[in-house]
Scaffold this motif. Sequence first.
Motif, PDB file in Angstrom:
ATOM      1  N   ARG A 237       2.403  -2.654   1.242  1.00 18.91           N
ATOM      2  CA  ARG A 237       3.446  -3.671   1.202  1.00 18.91           C
ATOM      3  C   ARG A 237       3.476  -4.271  -0.199  1.00 18.91           C
ATOM      4  O   ARG A 237       2.428  -4.692  -0.715  1.00 18.91           O
ATOM      5  N   ILE A 238       4.644  -4.308  -0.824  1.00 21.37           N
ATOM      6  CA  ILE A 238       4.780  -4.917  -2.144  1.00 21.37           C
ATOM      7  C   ILE A 238       4.772  -6.436  -1.997  1.00 21.37           C
ATOM      8  O   ILE A 238       5.536  -6.995  -1.208  1.00 21.37           O
ATOM      9  N   VAL A 239       3.902  -7.099  -2.748  1.00 19.76           N
ATOM     10  CA  VAL A 239       3.789  -8.562  -2.701  1.00 19.76           C
ATOM     11  C   VAL A 239       4.580  -9.205  -3.841  1.00 19.76           C
ATOM     12  O   VAL A 239       5.209 -10.247  -3.661  1.00 19.76           O
ATOM     13  N   ALA A 240       4.550  -8.608  -5.009  1.00 17.40           N
ATOM     14  CA  ALA A 240       5.300  -9.104  -6.167  1.00 17.40           C
ATOM     15  C   ALA A 240       5.594  -7.906  -7.058  1.00 17.40           C
ATOM     16  O   ALA A 240       4.776  -6.995  -7.166  1.00 17.40           O
ATOM     17  N   ALA A 241       6.761  -7.911  -7.702  1.00 14.72           N
ATOM     18  CA  ALA A 241       7.105  -6.750  -8.524  1.00 14.72           C
ATOM     19  C   ALA A 241       8.177  -7.096  -9.542  1.00 14.72           C
ATOM     20  O   ALA A 241       9.001  -7.986  -9.331  1.00 14.72           O
ATOM     21  N   ASP A 242       8.146  -6.380 -10.652  1.00 16.77           N
ATOM     22  CA  ASP A 242       9.257  -6.345 -11.591  1.00 16.77           C
ATOM     23  C   ASP A 242       9.473  -4.874 -11.930  1.00 16.77           C
ATOM     24  O   ASP A 242       8.937  -3.996 -11.243  1.00 16.77           O
TER      25      ASP A 242
ATOM     26  N   ALA B 256      -0.336  -4.713  -1.513  1.00 19.91           N
ATOM     27  CA  ALA B 256      -1.400  -4.786  -0.501  1.00 19.91           C
ATOM     28  C   ALA B 256      -1.449  -3.454   0.232  1.00 19.91           C
ATOM     29  O   ALA B 256      -0.409  -2.851   0.520  1.00 19.91           O
ATOM     30  N   VAL B 257      -2.673  -3.007   0.544  1.00 18.63           N
ATOM     31  CA  VAL B 257      -2.862  -1.698   1.169  1.00 18.63           C
ATOM     32  C   VAL B 257      -3.807  -1.813   2.357  1.00 18.63           C
ATOM     33  O   VAL B 257      -4.837  -2.486   2.283  1.00 18.63           O
ATOM     34  N   LYS B 258      -3.444  -1.156   3.447  1.00 15.14           N
ATOM     35  CA  LYS B 258      -4.344  -1.017   4.600  1.00 15.14           C
ATOM     36  C   LYS B 258      -4.656   0.457   4.771  1.00 15.14           C
ATOM     37  O   LYS B 258      -3.750   1.283   4.920  1.00 15.14           O
ATOM     38  N   LEU B 259      -5.933   0.789   4.756  1.00 16.68           N
ATOM     39  CA  LEU B 259      -6.345   2.187   4.922  1.00 16.68           C
ATOM     40  C   LEU B 259      -6.451   2.541   6.399  1.00 16.68           C
ATOM     41  O   LEU B 259      -6.989   1.780   7.193  1.00 16.68           O
ATOM     42  N   HIS B 260      -5.980   3.733   6.740  1.00 19.36           N
ATOM     43  CA  HIS B 260      -6.158   4.274   8.090  1.00 19.36           C
ATOM     44  C   HIS B 260      -7.134   5.447   8.093  1.00 19.36           C
ATOM     45  O   HIS B 260      -7.649   5.832   9.144  1.00 19.36           O
ATOM     46  N   THR B 261      -7.368   6.028   6.928  1.00 19.42           N
ATOM     47  CA  THR B 261      -8.401   7.051   6.747  1.00 19.42           C
ATOM     48  C   THR B 261      -9.164   6.697   5.479  1.00 19.42           C
ATOM     49  O   THR B 261      -8.673   5.938   4.654  1.00 19.42           O
ATOM     50  N   GLY B 262     -10.341   7.260   5.328  1.00 27.86           N
ATOM     51  CA  GLY B 262     -11.154   6.917   4.168  1.00 27.86           C
ATOM     52  C   GLY B 262     -11.449   8.118   3.296  1.00 27.86           C
ATOM     53  O   GLY B 262     -12.603   8.512   3.162  1.00 27.86           O
ATOM     54  N   ARG B 263     -10.423   8.694   2.701  1.00 29.71           N
ATOM     55  CA  ARG B 263     -10.604   9.881   1.861  1.00 29.71           C
ATOM     56  C   ARG B 263     -10.979   9.480   0.430  1.00 29.71           C
ATOM     57  O   ARG B 263     -10.643   8.388  -0.021  1.00 29.71           O
ATOM     58  N   PRO B 264     -11.647  10.372  -0.294  1.00 25.47           N
ATOM     59  CA  PRO B 264     -12.012  10.061  -1.681  1.00 25.47           C
ATOM     60  C   PRO B 264     -10.781   9.745  -2.531  1.00 25.47           C
ATOM     61  O   PRO B 264      -9.775  10.450  -2.466  1.00 25.47           O
ATOM     62  N   HIS B 265     -10.879   8.663  -3.301  1.00 25.98           N
ATOM     63  CA  HIS B 265      -9.824   8.282  -4.248  1.00 25.98           C
ATOM     64  C   HIS B 265      -8.461   8.145  -3.578  1.00 25.98           C
ATOM     65  O   HIS B 265      -7.418   8.298  -4.219  1.00 25.98           O
ATOM     66  N   GLN B 266      -8.458   7.835  -2.296  1.00 31.22           N
ATOM     67  CA  GLN B 266      -7.222   7.937  -1.514  1.00 31.22           C
ATOM     68  C   GLN B 266      -6.083   7.065  -2.046  1.00 31.22           C
ATOM     69  O   GLN B 266      -4.969   7.552  -2.261  1.00 31.22           O
TER      70      GLN B 266
ATOM     71  N   ASN C  97      -3.383 -16.987  -8.747  1.00 33.52           N
ATOM     72  CA  ASN C  97      -4.351 -16.953  -7.653  1.00 33.52           C
ATOM     73  C   ASN C  97      -3.634 -16.957  -6.302  1.00 33.52           C
ATOM     74  O   ASN C  97      -4.065 -16.292  -5.355  1.00 33.52           O
ATOM     75  N   GLU C  98      -2.527 -17.690  -6.215  1.00 34.51           N
ATOM     76  CA  GLU C  98      -1.776 -17.760  -4.954  1.00 34.51           C
ATOM     77  C   GLU C  98      -1.193 -16.395  -4.594  1.00 34.51           C
ATOM     78  O   GLU C  98      -1.211 -15.997  -3.421  1.00 34.51           O
ATOM     79  N   GLN C  99      -0.686 -15.671  -5.577  1.00 32.34           N
ATOM     80  CA  GLN C  99      -0.144 -14.334  -5.307  1.00 32.34           C
ATOM     81  C   GLN C  99      -1.251 -13.366  -4.897  1.00 32.34           C
ATOM     82  O   GLN C  99      -1.067 -12.542  -3.988  1.00 32.34           O
ATOM     83  N   LEU C 100      -2.401 -13.472  -5.550  1.00 28.90           N
ATOM     84  CA  LEU C 100      -3.518 -12.594  -5.206  1.00 28.90           C
ATOM     85  C   LEU C 100      -4.031 -12.896  -3.800  1.00 28.90           C
ATOM     86  O   LEU C 100      -4.348 -11.980  -3.032  1.00 28.90           O
ATOM     87  N   GLU C 101      -4.083 -14.173  -3.447  1.00 24.23           N
ATOM     88  CA  GLU C 101      -4.511 -14.539  -2.102  1.00 24.23           C
ATOM     89  C   GLU C 101      -3.497 -14.056  -1.057  1.00 24.23           C
ATOM     90  O   GLU C 101      -3.873 -13.620   0.036  1.00 24.23           O
ATOM     91  N   ALA C 102      -2.224 -14.118  -1.403  1.00 23.40           N
ATOM     92  CA  ALA C 102      -1.188 -13.623  -0.479  1.00 23.40           C
ATOM     93  C   ALA C 102      -1.334 -12.128  -0.256  1.00 23.40           C
ATOM     94  O   ALA C 102      -1.173 -11.629   0.868  1.00 23.40           O
ATOM     95  N   ALA C 103      -1.658 -11.390  -1.312  1.00 27.74           N
ATOM     96  CA  ALA C 103      -1.870  -9.949  -1.173  1.00 27.74           C
ATOM     97  C   ALA C 103      -3.076  -9.670  -0.286  1.00 27.74           C
ATOM     98  O   ALA C 103      -3.054  -8.752   0.545  1.00 27.74           O
ATOM     99  N   ALA C 104      -4.122 -10.472  -0.446  1.00 29.83           N
ATOM    100  CA  ALA C 104      -5.328 -10.278   0.361  1.00 29.83           C
ATOM    101  C   ALA C 104      -5.081 -10.575   1.831  1.00 29.83           C
ATOM    102  O   ALA C 104      -5.732 -10.001   2.708  1.00 29.83           O
TER     103      ALA C 104
END
Length: 250
Positions: free
Chosen positions: A139-144, A151-161, A225-232
């Motif tokens: 999900r994109i939290v902030a962009a230009d 923000a990323v949620k992993l569903h598998t744990g592959r190397p360097h995924q 910090n607020e944007q980073l916390e939102a991403a987390a």
Amino acid sequence: MMRIPILYEDNHLLVVAKPPGIPSQGDESGDLDMLTLLKLDLKERYNKPGNVFLGLVHRLDRPVGGAMVFAKTSKGASRLSEAVRSRHFGKTYMCIAQGKPAVSEADLIHYIRKDQKRNQVAVFDKPAPDAKDARLSYRIVAADEERSLIAVKLHTGRPHQIRAQLAHIGCPLVGDMKYGDCRGAASSHIALWSTSLSFPHPVTKEQVTFHSVPDSTGIWSRYTNEQLEAAAACYTGDDDIPIHKKGRYL
């Protein structure tokens, strides 16, 4: 002793925020690694004679920072490893990518094959020989037009995924020259951070979640910090994400 934030500790678990640039465990570089550093700290803090047990449950790539959990008992190590194998071990991340993905939120499904000699993976859109499925949500939290905080949620744990899948869609991570970011100088850090770990406690069975958020400095200084916390918080549902610097240090 290096300042490593301790996010949580009990008789069974040790959860820390790994600084970028440190190997998760010993490797051919011979550099001091997280497992060794934490064993030394436990030995000193608890005045333990002989060898100290500490189980490595999962790894973070050397240039990646953020939340890591270690097991302080063999029973804890076994149960946490089983949680990883059975996919009852949730992991979320944040990253900064070059450019902007075509859609603001999506699931990525690819197939990854690792080249052990080069320590690099190849990504395929369809099943390929010796390639394993790799799935994540982002999900994109902030962009230009230049960069995106994702923000990323992993569903598998592959190397360097995460690194490989985002590069495959044309958005390599900032600082990740291995997977296509050629716009900056070489660095021991890349813009990828382990923001949360969620799993059943190995003894109480209670579902526990631990968070880590990078400071808005260095490679992360483009965002507040607020944007980073939102991403987390994107994939955890938590409104108040504690910044790791408020915890205690080794």
